[in-house]
Write an enzyme that holds these catalytic residues in place. Structure first.
Site, PDB file in Angstrom:
ATOM      1  N   GLU A  52       1.550  -0.163  -4.035  1.00  0.00           N
ATOM      2  CA  GLU A  52       0.636  -1.236  -3.627  1.00  0.00           C
ATOM      3  C   GLU A  52       0.287  -2.091  -4.850  1.00  0.00           C
ATOM      4  O   GLU A  52      -0.018  -1.565  -5.921  1.00  0.00           O
ATOM      5  CB  GLU A  52      -0.658  -0.654  -3.040  1.00  0.00           C
ATOM      6  CG  GLU A  52      -1.625  -1.755  -2.605  1.00  0.00           C
ATOM      7  CD  GLU A  52      -2.991  -1.240  -2.209  1.00  0.00           C
ATOM      8  OE1 GLU A  52      -3.124  -0.713  -1.094  1.00  0.00           O
ATOM      9  OE2 GLU A  52      -3.938  -1.369  -3.019  1.00  0.00           O
TER      10      GLU A  52
ATOM     11  N   THR B   8      -2.112  -6.451  -1.345  1.00  0.00           N
ATOM     12  CA  THR B   8      -3.432  -6.503  -0.699  1.00  0.00           C
ATOM     13  C   THR B   8      -3.874  -7.937  -0.438  1.00  0.00           C
ATOM     14  O   THR B   8      -3.378  -8.896  -1.027  1.00  0.00           O
ATOM     15  CB  THR B   8      -4.506  -5.805  -1.560  1.00  0.00           C
ATOM     16  OG1 THR B   8      -4.617  -6.515  -2.790  1.00  0.00           O
ATOM     17  CG2 THR B   8      -4.167  -4.362  -1.819  1.00  0.00           C
TER      18      THR B   8
ATOM     19  N   HIS C  66      -0.652  -7.251   3.451  1.00  0.00           N
ATOM     20  CA  HIS C  66      -1.906  -6.816   4.067  1.00  0.00           C
ATOM     21  C   HIS C  66      -2.568  -8.055   4.674  1.00  0.00           C
ATOM     22  O   HIS C  66      -2.452  -9.159   4.133  1.00  0.00           O
ATOM     23  CB  HIS C  66      -2.864  -6.234   3.020  1.00  0.00           C
ATOM     24  CG  HIS C  66      -2.408  -4.943   2.414  1.00  0.00           C
ATOM     25  ND1 HIS C  66      -3.294  -3.961   2.025  1.00  0.00           N
ATOM     26  CD2 HIS C  66      -1.175  -4.468   2.104  1.00  0.00           C
ATOM     27  CE1 HIS C  66      -2.608  -2.943   1.514  1.00  0.00           C
ATOM     28  NE2 HIS C  66      -1.321  -3.228   1.546  1.00  0.00           N
TER      29      HIS C  66
ATOM     30  N   LYS D 249      -0.302  -1.641 -12.623  1.00  0.00           N
ATOM     31  CA  LYS D 249       0.156  -1.061 -13.887  1.00  0.00           C
ATOM     32  C   LYS D 249       1.380  -0.201 -13.595  1.00  0.00           C
ATOM     33  O   LYS D 249       1.510   0.351 -12.512  1.00  0.00           O
ATOM     34  CB  LYS D 249      -0.937  -0.171 -14.507  1.00  0.00           C
ATOM     35  CG  LYS D 249      -2.219  -0.920 -14.810  1.00  0.00           C
ATOM     36  CD  LYS D 249      -2.068  -1.734 -16.076  1.00  0.00           C
ATOM     37  CE  LYS D 249      -3.281  -2.591 -16.347  1.00  0.00           C
ATOM     38  NZ  LYS D 249      -2.978  -3.951 -16.770  1.00  0.00           N
TER      39      LYS D 249
END
Ligand code: FAD
Length: 285
Positions: free
Chosen positions: A17, A48, A77, A274
């Site tokens: 994600e 997201t 999303h 990251k």
């Protein structure tokens, strides 16, 4: 490609994600991290949608980039917040036009300052209503969210599971869980879900704690249970960032190993954009 088509060939999926970067510097940083994550060939990635739709433009630009330039199977999303049916149709037509085939459909949190979620006029109150609408109008592969420690607004886990069942019945083809640190909640949740007739994949959403300060954030954010022993280990080493990082990574590796060994259909990594921690965990599995 639809994620459900990936399921046909992959018994377990490993997915990431991301969230849309909010500055030029973080966009550069994001690019570097995605470059490093590419070599892990994730099964799919998701992006997201900021609270209240605040990142809509950037979410749509990023899913376009990841799907069409990088080549990842990408799920966008999308939430019900501030969206009536007309807006939803416009947005989803746009996503369809840029070759997005997968959606993670959510209700979203109430806008800042509001105690309770209020559906906009001609909008939706629950994720299941949005899923039903999208399922009837479009050919997307739709996913829904679930909460192994129950959603904070639900009175009981059973009540929450009943509502998750509504999402599945409405057309959610798989579920991704909120982050959690104690696998017992996941195993119990899957067992209860199966008893209720939910047969779809329930993919655990996992995040590594790599710094001591994250503990408070995660517990406040979602009321997530973090095992005391793990907290104590982090606490003793809280002034040693290198050691805390290693303790966090080791914990997550063991958590993922147990999940997979006991039948979880893969892992969805909350990467926080990251790459280092995700790569270390992924490669050790
Ligand atoms: P719902 O499924 O509608 O559930 C919300 C509450 O309502 C629950 O308590 C549920 O039990 C109850 N409920 C559901 N249906 C009914 C019904 N028919 N009748 C009565 N009660 C009902 N937020 C964002 O803003 N952007 C994101 O990109 C985002 N991504 C997420 C990804 C994952 C994997 C997860 C787990 C969460 C994500 N969230 C995101 C957070 C999410 O928006 C919030 O947790 C929100 O409060 C609930 O969304 P939901 O889709 O689970 O809502």
């Amino acid at each position: 490609m639809k994620i459900t088509d990936i399921f046909k060939n992959q018994e377990r999926t490993f997915s990431f994600e991301f969230f849309p970067p909010n500055s030029e510097i973080s966009a550069v940083d994001f690019g570097i991290n995605v470059g490093q994550l590419m070599r892990l060939s994730p099964s799919f990635v998701t992006v997201t949608y900021g609270a209240g739709g605040s990142t809509q433009e950037r979410t749509f630009a990023l899913v376009d980039y990841l799907q069409n330039k990088v080549g990842f199977t990408t799920a966008a999303h999308y939430t019900c917040v501030n969206s009536d049916r007309d807006k939803i149709i416009r947005d989803l037509n746009h996503l369809k036009s840029i070759n997005i085939k997968n959606l993670m459909l959510l209700r979203g949190d109430p806008p800042k300052g509001d105690q309770k979620f209020e559906a906009p006029k001609n909008g939706f109150n629950h994720a299941s209503d949005l899923i039903e609408f999208v399922h009837q109008q479009y050919q997307f592969c739709n996913a829904g969210a679930c909460y192994v420690e129950k959603h904070p607004e639900a009175a009981t886990l059973e009540q929450d599971l009943n509502n998750v069942k509504k999402k599945v019945d409405a057309g959610a083809e798989f579920l991704i869980t909120q982050l959690f640190f104690n696998n017992e909640y996941y195993f119990n949740y899957v067992e209860q879900a199966r008893k209720m007739g939910i047969t779809s994949r329930i993919i655990p959403g996992i995040i590594p704690i790599t710094a001591y300060r994250q503990i408070e954030r995660f517990t406040q954010m979602s009321g997530t249970n973090i095992p005391q022993e793990f907290i104590a280990q982090l606490e003793v080493n809280k002034n040693n960032p290198g050691k805390t990082y290693n303790i966090g990574i080791e914990y997550t590796i063991n958590q993922c190993r147990e999940l997979l060994a006991k039948g979880a259909p893969g892992i969805h990594f909350y990467t926080l954009n990251k790459s280092r921690a995700t790569i270390e965990i992924f490669e050790s599995l």
